[in-house]
Design an enzyme around this catalytic site. Structure first.
Site, short mmCIF file in Angstrom:
data_model
loop_
_atom_site.label_atom_id
_atom_site.label_comp_id
_atom_site.label_asym_id
_atom_site.label_seq_id
_atom_site.Cartn_x
_atom_site.Cartn_y
_atom_site.Cartn_z
N GLU A 149 7.37 -36.49 93.24
CA GLU A 149 6.20 -36.23 94.09
C GLU A 149 5.20 -37.39 94.13
OE1 GLU A 149 4.56 -32.48 92.86
OE2 GLU A 149 6.46 -31.44 93.06
N GLU A 206 15.01 -27.66 93.98
CA GLU A 206 14.13 -26.57 93.58
C GLU A 206 14.11 -25.54 94.71
OE1 GLU A 206 10.31 -28.00 92.22
OE2 GLU A 206 11.18 -29.85 91.43
#
Length: 415
Positions: A208, A322
């Site tokens: 991220e 995820e």
């Protein structure tokens, strides 16, 4: 793409099947000719005999949900919390399952002590005013279930618990130089990767790092999240992290991982970053698209497939790292979201969720030669980071298969 009525009929029929034997394959068996099917777990999951039995039946790749994140594993200089990570790794070793390493560098749950200068005893050096008193500053942190006894100690959350922000006064520490930060990060990566290299087949090296700004006109510099690491080092910290991970384990797949990686803006940010850093020698071998989708237009199927095609121009290995699909209109990896109170899992909502899972898995199967694993983020709805009332996974709060489970597993019967 698939007729919802037909899916519902097949799911209902499959639900009557025996829960054991060759007529009742697990997810990993159904996808053995496509890609690994993974799951994120905690130490509590594998310690429970019924849950661990289900994990072994359904999945052939495991990710530690939290305990391998830098702040959890390495909360202070010279302090290591290997216990839970070792338990999960030993469970995988004992059962012949390989792991995804998650993660080595992240702006959240990071070992933030690396940004502080330390004395010869490893203690952070505090700034002092003209009177010699410690300088304190406000810091916005997540609510925790235990005090942060050491600088940089990571927040910890109960399964399904909503993280809350609070403002606290903390000492202001002397900042580390870029070289000091790199020394700490390099040592961390080397220690962690070497400890688990026998059982971990790939790492989310950097997690991220790109901005959430929805701006296709953003400059390269504007496309980054303005994390402490970026402010100190620019994009160089990403390149170095991949180089150091490769040095520690030349055989591991090395992934850049992010949420909303299907959107036109973020897929462009990721593409440009990976392309540039690869040209500078960063051994980025894979891209992880986190998931965290919803049953509506996140993602759109066209944008989802476009992102896959873009990334395959740069790497040969993609993963959905995820995966979950919530039933409201929220999506993404942000830590603030509704808990789904009052949401009802109606037949209509179930059908929408089945359709979304069916459509996305159809695209993923199309690219099976370049997708190595699809990982669900948590075992069941009750322990999902999204909360049970968002109904995001294939197993309900009681660990029972939902109708959507059969939509995903029995795709060959749905043609």
């Amino acid at each position: 793409m698939k007729n919802l009525k037909a899916i519902a009929i097949i799911a209902a029929a499959a639900a009557t099947m025996c829960s054991c034997g060759p007529k009742d394959p697990g997810l990993k068996d159904a996808y053995k000719n496509y890609f690994k099917i993974g799951v994120a777990v905690t130490g509590r999951n594998i310690a429970d005999s019924l849950t661990s039995e289900m994990i072994l039946k359904e999945f052939n790749s495991i990710t530690a949900e939290n305990c391998m994140k830098p702040g959890e594993l390495h909360p202070a200089p010279g302090v290591w919390n290997f216990e839970e990570a070792d338990k999960i790794a030993d469970f995988c070793r004992a059962n012949g399952i390989k792991m995804r390493g998650h993660n080595l560098v992240w702006h959240s749950q990071f070992a933030t002590w690396m940004f502080q200068a330390h004395d010869e005893n490893g203690n952070p050096i505090v700034e002092r005013d003209e009177k010699g008193d410690t300088v304190f500053v406000e810091q916005r942190v997540f609510g925790r279930r235990r005090p942060q006894g050491q600088p940089g100690q990571a927040p910890q959350f109960q399964p399904g618990q909503m993280p809350q922000f609070e403002t606290v006064m903390v000492p202001k520490y002397v900042a580390a130089s870029k070289e000091e930060f790199y020394d700490s990060l390099h040592a961390h990566i080397n220690t962690v990767v070497n400890r688990y290299k026998d059982v971990i087949y790939c790492w989310d090296v950097v997690n991220e790092a790109m901005s959430d700004a929805n701006n296709l006109e953003a400059t390269y510099e504007e496309s980054f999240r303005k994390s402490q690491a970026y402010q100190l080092c620019g994009d160089e910290f990403i390149k170095n992290a991949f180089i150091w991970a490769h040095e520690a384990d030349p055989n591991a797949g090395l992934f850049y991982n992010d949420y909303s990686a299907w959107t036109p803006s973020k897929r462009t940010y990721i593409y440009n970053m990976v392309k540039k850093l690869q040209s500078e020698g960063a051994p980025i071998t894979g891209i992880g698209m986190q998931g965290h989708y919803n049953i509506y237009d996140n993602p759109t199927l066209e944008d989802f497939e476009t992102a896959i095609k873009m990334y395959l121009e740069l790497v040969d290995d993609l993963q959905i790292t995820e995966f979950d699909i919530r039933i409201n209109e929220e999506a993404g990896g942000q830590l603030q979201f509704s808990r789904g109170e009052g949401q009802v899992y109606t037949e209509e909502i179930q059908a929408k969720q089945q359709q979304k899972y069916a459509d996305l898995f159809e695209i993923l199967r199309k690219y099976k030669n370049n997708i190595s694993c699809v990982t669900f983020w948590n075992v069941n709805d009750s322990v999902s980071w999204l909360g049970a009332n968002n109904f995001p996974l294939l197993f309900d709060k009681d660990n029972q298969r939902k109708a959507v489970y059969y939509t995903v597993r029995d795709f060959k019967n749905q043609k």
